[in-house]
Design a protein around this motif. Structure first.
Motif, PDB file in Angstrom:
ATOM      1  N   TRP A 238      28.936  30.811  16.941  1.00  0.00           N
ATOM      2  CA  TRP A 238      29.219  29.919  18.060  1.00  0.00           C
ATOM      3  C   TRP A 238      30.640  29.381  17.926  1.00  0.00           C
ATOM      4  CZ3 TRP A 238      30.805  25.073  16.940  1.00  0.00           C
ATOM      5  CH2 TRP A 238      30.397  24.485  15.732  1.00  0.00           C
ATOM      6  N   PRO A 239      31.343  29.127  19.035  1.00  0.00           N
ATOM      7  CA  PRO A 239      30.971  29.487  20.413  1.00  0.00           C
ATOM      8  C   PRO A 239      31.480  30.874  20.761  1.00  0.00           C
ATOM      9  CG  PRO A 239      32.976  28.178  20.428  1.00  0.00           C
ATOM     10  CD  PRO A 239      32.579  28.322  18.977  1.00  0.00           C
ATOM     11  N   GLY A 240      30.775  31.543  21.649  1.00  0.00           N
ATOM     12  CA  GLY A 240      31.243  32.792  22.233  1.00  0.00           C
ATOM     13  C   GLY A 240      31.425  33.938  21.264  1.00  0.00           C
ATOM     14  N   ASN A 241      30.788  33.881  20.089  1.00  0.00           N
ATOM     15  CA  ASN A 241      30.938  34.900  19.041  1.00  0.00           C
ATOM     16  C   ASN A 241      32.388  35.025  18.586  1.00  0.00           C
ATOM     17  OD1 ASN A 241      29.598  36.679  17.278  1.00  0.00           O
ATOM     18  ND2 ASN A 241      30.267  38.440  18.468  1.00  0.00           N
ATOM     19  N   ILE A 242      33.155  33.967  18.712  1.00  0.00           N
ATOM     20  CA  ILE A 242      34.527  33.929  18.210  1.00  0.00           C
ATOM     21  C   ILE A 242      34.483  33.691  16.703  1.00  0.00           C
ATOM     22  CG2 ILE A 242      36.716  32.657  18.287  1.00  0.00           C
ATOM     23  CD1 ILE A 242      35.967  31.933  21.222  1.00  0.00           C
ATOM     24  N   ARG A 243      35.106  34.569  15.943  1.00  0.00           N
ATOM     25  CA  ARG A 243      35.031  34.451  14.487  1.00  0.00           C
ATOM     26  C   ARG A 243      36.133  33.571  13.903  1.00  0.00           C
ATOM     27  NH1 ARG A 243      30.420  37.490  12.793  1.00  0.00           N
ATOM     28  NH2 ARG A 243      29.433  37.847  14.804  1.00  0.00           N
ATOM     29  N   VAL A 244      37.281  33.512  14.545  1.00  0.00           N
ATOM     30  CA  VAL A 244      38.375  32.639  14.090  1.00  0.00           C
ATOM     31  C   VAL A 244      38.725  31.700  15.238  1.00  0.00           C
ATOM     32  CG1 VAL A 244      40.729  32.483  13.208  1.00  0.00           C
ATOM     33  CG2 VAL A 244      39.271  34.418  12.541  1.00  0.00           C
ATOM     34  N   LEU A 245      38.394  30.444  15.098  1.00  0.00           N
ATOM     35  CA  LEU A 245      38.686  29.482  16.158  1.00  0.00           C
ATOM     36  C   LEU A 245      40.192  29.302  16.326  1.00  0.00           C
ATOM     37  CD1 LEU A 245      36.038  26.669  15.512  1.00  0.00           C
ATOM     38  CD2 LEU A 245      36.025  28.397  17.309  1.00  0.00           C
ATOM     39  N   TYR A 246      40.584  28.963  17.555  1.00  0.00           N
ATOM     40  CA  TYR A 246      41.989  28.724  17.893  1.00  0.00           C
ATOM     41  C   TYR A 246      42.863  29.942  17.583  1.00  0.00           C
ATOM     42  CZ  TYR A 246      40.373  23.868  18.000  1.00  0.00           C
ATOM     43  OH  TYR A 246      39.691  22.713  18.285  1.00  0.00           O
ATOM     44  N   ASN A 247      42.291  31.147  17.779  1.00  0.00           N
ATOM     45  CA  ASN A 247      43.066  32.340  17.434  1.00  0.00           C
ATOM     46  C   ASN A 247      44.243  32.598  18.376  1.00  0.00           C
ATOM     47  OD1 ASN A 247      41.719  33.489  19.687  1.00  0.00           O
ATOM     48  ND2 ASN A 247      40.099  34.320  18.343  1.00  0.00           N
ATOM     49  N   ARG A 248      44.346  31.851  19.482  1.00  0.00           N
ATOM     50  CA  ARG A 248      45.563  31.943  20.309  1.00  0.00           C
ATOM     51  C   ARG A 248      46.786  31.532  19.492  1.00  0.00           C
ATOM     52  NH1 ARG A 248      49.871  32.247  22.041  1.00  0.00           N
ATOM     53  NH2 ARG A 248      50.660  31.946  24.175  1.00  0.00           N
TER      54      ARG A 248
END
Length: 505
Positions: A238-248
């Motif tokens: 969670w969330p959205g199956n994103i593995r690294v948050l803030y990857n932008r």
């Protein structure tokens, strides 16, 4: 509640288990308590308040694997059962391997598991227990027109499977969320975020998408062609199956990876979307890096940028909002200020040399009422766990081979302190604070050293806290002595520091 270190949830900076115990012992404002998997009689600091609070209940319901201390609190030595009128019910619960459901760890990975063993005898999973109780309650409230009963009668409670038994998968699907206009499961997080208010529902929005295209939490494909350890087809993050948050933030201003060898996401101009090896953690996948939305690297922050400190802030509101405009995103700040600050614990042998006029956190939520002076209690007690016993020990102290390895609590002291007080390895000692005392064996080791604090020698006493008066392996509770002083933000008690003394027993 999980059988965890604090046995609590935290709401508004308050540790709910500690505050409940405080209010209950003072006012007796609660009549019935349901206690699932929590052993607060062992785990709460300055724990004598727990028995006082439980003694003022009309009814206590405990669901657990074993008859933990909380389930038989009136039997504790020093209490008189004749003075306690609380009616106690013990509901046998299923163990973790005896029930299906999910486990979520600190890396945000939601992992589904099936039943490995059938529950013994009449024990039931927590879901089944709660389901049976709620259905029976609704039957008793049937026909009521009182507004206060409407939530019970109108609650959407449809967790039964095809066999009429409560289904953990139905609960996970409710967390995933539904399109209320069609009744279909939300297929992805974007469906929830982009939907008009009132058209979708979710039990927990960060779980949106976990079951929208099948039970993604049940996936076990560990392959990772990126060599980045993303493993996006293993379970669901969670969330959205994103593995690294803030990857932008891994991309430059043009939306291209700053490190070509470790590419997480990037802007694909040809397709007009953000794509990559990970799920893009962006406001809108179709908004390029030249747009305001595409520049935002920290979308969970209302400001859209990183922070050095947190201040109260709300985005999405016009200067003069109308009555029907809702705040879109709020940011609060730490209860005790916008920046982290150092304070000494409520009981400390040292002065706060950074702020001599402000020794302790002025916002601390202090529940304990008895305090020790460094002249009478010159040593610092810090508590910790041991490998053999998990948290309050409700399960592990009922497993014989673990008890053989770690049979009793102890007081760990430095060799310097042992020499000073004439305490040898294995001696019986009494450790005591202004709030309580225990008698245990001494463990004299090199692990604890004499500290030099503000130019003075300072000794620390280390003690595990996982014992109570019940189980196959009873022992004295270290939380007899600890301080119920809560961090104003997280509600975490000061388990790691209070003043004590020690002597040979």
């Amino acid at each position: 509640m999980a059988d965890c270190r604090y046995n609590s949830s935290v709401i508004g900076g308050e540790n709910c288990s500690v505050k409940l115990s405080e209010r209950q012992q003072d006012k007796g404002q609660f009549k019935i308590l349901f206690n699932f998997g929590s052993n607060s009689t062992v785990s709460i600091p300055d724990r004598k308040m727990v028995a006082k609070g439980l003694s003022k209940l009309d009814m206590l319901v405990v669901a657990d694997i074993f008859e933990v201390e909380t389930a038989q609190f009136w039997r504790e030595p020093g209490l008189n059962p004749k003075d306690i009128q609380t009616e106690v019910f013990m509901l046998p619960a299923a163990f973790v391997y005896e029930k299906a459901g999910t486990m979520t760890n600190s890396s945000r990975l939601v992992q589904w598991k099936e039943v490995a063993l059938e529950p013994l005898n009449e024990s039931l999973p927590d879901l089944d227990i709660i389901d049976h109780i709620f259905k029976r309650m609704r039957e008793l409230y049937a026909g009521s027109t009182a507004p206060k009963d409407a939530p019970i009668l109108k609650a959407r409670w449809n967790y039964d499977d095809e066999h009429g038994e409560p289904s953990p998968l139905k609960v996970l699907q409710e967390l995933n969320g539904y399109d209320e206009t069609t009744g279909e499961l939300l297929s992805a997080l974007g469906d929830y975020l982009s939907a008009p208010i009132g058209t979708v529902s979710t039990g927990c929005w960060v779980y949106a998408g976990v079951t929208g295209k099948g039970n993604l939490a049940a996936r076990r494909d560990g392959a990772d062609s990126t060599d980045l350890g993303l493993n996006r087809n293993f379970a669901f993050a969670w969330p959205g199956n994103i593995r690294v948050l803030y990857n932008r933030a891994s991309c430059d201003a043009q939306g291209q990876p700053l490190d070509p060898e470790r590419k997480l996401i990037w802007w694909d101009a040809a397709k007009g979307e953000w794509t990559g090896n990970d799920g893009p953690d962006v406001v809108d996948k179709t908004k390029g890096p030249d747009t305001p939305e595409g520049k935002i690297a920290f979308k969970q922050n209302p400001e859209g940028v990183g922070r050095l400190f947190a201040a109260a802030y709300t985005s999405g509101l016009p200067v003069t909002p109308s009555a029907d405009v809702l705040p879109i995103r709020n940011a609060g700040m730490c209860v005790d200020g916008p920046l982290p600050e150092f304070y000494e614990p409520i009981e400390s042998p040292a002065e706060n040399i950074l702020h001599p006029k402000v020794q302790n956190n002025p916002c601390a939520n202090i529940v304990s009422t008895e305090f020790g002076d460094v002249k009478e209690y010159p040593y610092v007690l810090t508590t910790y766990g041991v490998c053999e016993h998990f948290c309050a020990g409700g399960i592990t102290r009922n497993i014989p081979w673990l008890n053989e390895i770690m049979p009793e609590p102890f007081a760990e002291i430095s060799k310097n302190l042992g020499k000073k007080l004439g305490i040898k390895e294995g001696d019986q000692v009494e450790v005591y604070s202004a709030r309580g005392k225990v008698r245990v064996r001494a463990l004299v080791t090199d692990r604890l050293q004499t500290y030099k604090i503000n130019g003075k020698d300072q000794e620390t006493i280390g003690m595990p806290w996982s014992w109570g008066f019940a189980s196959l392996n009873p022992g004295p509770s270290t939380n007899n002595m600890t301080m119920a002083a809560l961090d104003p933000g997280a509600g975490t008690p000061e388990y790691k520091c209070c003043l004590v003394n020690i002597r040979r027993a």
